[in-house]
Design a protein around this motif. Structure first.
Motif, PDB file in Angstrom:
ATOM      1  N   GLU A 149       0.834  -1.207   0.000  1.00  0.00           N
ATOM      2  CA  GLU A 149       0.000   0.000   0.000  1.00  0.00           C
ATOM      3  C   GLU A 149       0.865   1.252   0.000  1.00  0.00           C
ATOM      4  OE1 GLU A 149      -3.710   1.989   2.574  1.00  0.00           O
ATOM      5  OE2 GLU A 149      -2.557   0.295   3.377  1.00  0.00           O
ATOM      6  N   VAL A 150       0.501   2.208  -0.851  1.00  0.00           N
ATOM      7  CA  VAL A 150       1.184   3.501  -0.908  1.00  0.00           C
ATOM      8  C   VAL A 150       0.217   4.565  -0.392  1.00  0.00           C
ATOM      9  CG1 VAL A 150       2.309   5.224  -2.373  1.00  0.00           C
ATOM     10  CG2 VAL A 150       2.580   2.783  -2.875  1.00  0.00           C
ATOM     11  N   VAL A 151       0.657   5.278   0.647  1.00  0.00           N
ATOM     12  CA  VAL A 151      -0.189   6.308   1.264  1.00  0.00           C
ATOM     13  C   VAL A 151       0.561   7.639   1.235  1.00  0.00           C
ATOM     14  CG1 VAL A 151      -1.447   7.017   3.325  1.00  0.00           C
ATOM     15  CG2 VAL A 151      -1.212   4.572   2.784  1.00  0.00           C
ATOM     16  N   ILE A 203       5.087   3.643   2.217  1.00  0.00           N
ATOM     17  CA  ILE A 203       4.937   2.411   1.427  1.00  0.00           C
ATOM     18  C   ILE A 203       4.921   1.250   2.413  1.00  0.00           C
ATOM     19  CG2 ILE A 203       5.859   0.989  -0.436  1.00  0.00           C
ATOM     20  CD1 ILE A 203       7.414   3.444  -1.398  1.00  0.00           C
ATOM     21  N   LYS A 204       3.767   0.639   2.602  1.00  0.00           N
ATOM     22  CA  LYS A 204       3.612  -0.436   3.585  1.00  0.00           C
ATOM     23  C   LYS A 204       3.568  -1.799   2.901  1.00  0.00           C
ATOM     24  CE  LYS A 204       1.050   2.335   7.001  1.00  0.00           C
ATOM     25  NZ  LYS A 204      -0.192   2.441   7.789  1.00  0.00           N
ATOM     26  N   ILE A 205       4.370  -2.724   3.400  1.00  0.00           N
ATOM     27  CA  ILE A 205       4.354  -4.111   2.912  1.00  0.00           C
ATOM     28  C   ILE A 205       3.940  -4.995   4.081  1.00  0.00           C
ATOM     29  CG2 ILE A 205       5.701  -6.008   1.963  1.00  0.00           C
ATOM     30  CD1 ILE A 205       6.971  -2.525   1.427  1.00  0.00           C
ATOM     31  N   SER A 206       2.756  -5.555   4.014  1.00  0.00           N
ATOM     32  CA  SER A 206       2.198  -6.331   5.124  1.00  0.00           C
ATOM     33  C   SER A 206       1.903  -7.757   4.678  1.00  0.00           C
ATOM     34  CB  SER A 206       0.903  -5.680   5.642  1.00  0.00           C
ATOM     35  OG  SER A 206       1.088  -4.308   5.911  1.00  0.00           O
ATOM     36  N   ASP A 207       1.976  -8.707   5.630  1.00  0.00           N
ATOM     37  CA  ASP A 207       1.637 -10.103   5.335  1.00  0.00           C
ATOM     38  C   ASP A 207       0.845 -10.703   6.494  1.00  0.00           C
ATOM     39  OD1 ASP A 207       3.456 -11.654   7.266  1.00  0.00           O
ATOM     40  OD2 ASP A 207       4.924 -10.411   6.223  1.00  0.00           O
TER      41      ASP A 207
END
Length: 335
Positions: free
Chosen positions: A256-258, A266-270
């Motif tokens: 996600e880019v906010v 820039i969030k990278i989540s799992d």
């Protein structure tokens, strides 16, 4: 022909003279027309000759200007090419010389700026390395005191020996990682950040084809975001984080880019098992020990260095899905 009588003065009264005057009007008209026609023909050819010469000179000037423009455009696309054909026109030659001089000055300024930026990045990297090494070095000193302490038990000394070896391995690992990262040179240009994020995510998915069952979803703003960054290096950092997320995920990964006023997130989540804050800190410093060889630890450390070279930072937190969330924060106003 016209006639008139003329009386002579002091002559006999009966003596008169008839005088005839030949006007020749038609001849005068014809002569006037011939002169006018001759003058017209002379002026016509003279003006045409002048116009032809003017057009020829103008065409030559425009050709030189066109060649100059073409050469300038070629230099614009290829900065290493400065072969601009000389012109016989003084003004165009002045433009040519001014352009080459300006280009050379700009090239030297860019080289100086690049060297200055490289030194600044290297200094910052060394400063960060020294800062990150303070904790493990102090910890080794603490365990060394336990080994030398008279009151320390045999169990405490054995544990101290194990911890000293582990910390020494972490320090060596971190120094190797930092040495690799210092070899990276960022070329900062203003371009669409969303394209870089999308490309990096696709590259990460392609590299882990065996994890095709994991859904990777990108959440991007509708409008493009122009932001100064190195699309290759920053893309590598994002790919590293996305690859780790896909590797650790059970079924989902969100990228996600906010955009905000003063930074871009820039969030990278799992939805994997996640990790502790201490482990995340070790991975970011290059001292983490992954259960899957060294790929994950080095990948996160490299990503952290690249983001730092862009004036940003990586923050770790638990994701809302229960796994890990690495957030890249790039500072600066949006372009």
């Amino acid at each position: 022909m016209s006639f008139t009588e003329v009386k002579r003065i002091n002559g006999p009264e009966a003596a008169t003279v008839s005088m005839g005057i030949y006007l020749g009007l038609s001849s005068i008209i014809i002569l006037t027309l011939e002169i006018s026609l001759g003058t017209f023909v002379f002026l016509f050819f003279t003006i045409n000759l002048l116009i032809s010469k003017t057009i020829k000179e103008s065409t030559a000037g425009l050709t030189s200007l066109s060649e100059l423009e073409t050469a300038i455009r070629e230099v614009k696309t290829d900065f290493n090419k400065k072969n601009i054909t000389q012109s016989n026109i003084l003004e165009l030659e002045n433009i040519r010389e001014a352009f080459i001089e300006t280009f050379t000055d700009l090239e030297e300024a860019n080289n100086k700026l690049a060297k200055s930026k490289a030194k600044e990045m290297a200094t910052a990297a060394y400063r960060n390395l020294i800062h990150d090494l303070q904790v493990p070095v102090m910890a080794i000193g603490h365990y060394m005191q336990i080994l030398d302490h008279e009151m320390a038990s045999i169990e405490d000394r054995k544990q101290a020996q194990v911890r000293i070896v582990d910390l020494a391995e972490q320090i060596i690992k971190q120094i190797k990682s930092a040495r690799t990262n210092l070899a990276l040179e960022a070329t900062i240009e203003s371009s669409d950040l969303l394209v870089s994020v999308e490309t990096a995510t696709q590259n990460a998915k392609a590299s882990l084809a065996e994890k095709a069952f994991v859904e990777v979803k990108t959440i991007l703003p509708n409008q493009s975001i122009r932001h100064p960054h190195d699309s290759v290096l920053l893309g590598r950092a994002i790919s590293n984080l996305v690859s780790n997320a896909i590797d650790a995920a059970k079924s989902k990964v969100f990228v996600e880019v906010v955009p905000a006023d003063k930074f871009i997130s820039i969030k990278i989540s799992d939805d994997g098992h996640g990790m502790s804050m201490d482990d995340a800190s070790l991975f970011l410093q290059g001292r983490g020990k992954s259960t899957k060889a060294d790929r994950m630890g080095m990948g996160i450390s490299s990503a952290n260095h690249i983001v730092r070279s862009h004036g940003g930072k990586i923050v770790y937190q638990k994701s809302q899905m229960g796994g890990a969330c690495f957030e890249i924060k790039l500072q600066g106003d949006l372009a």
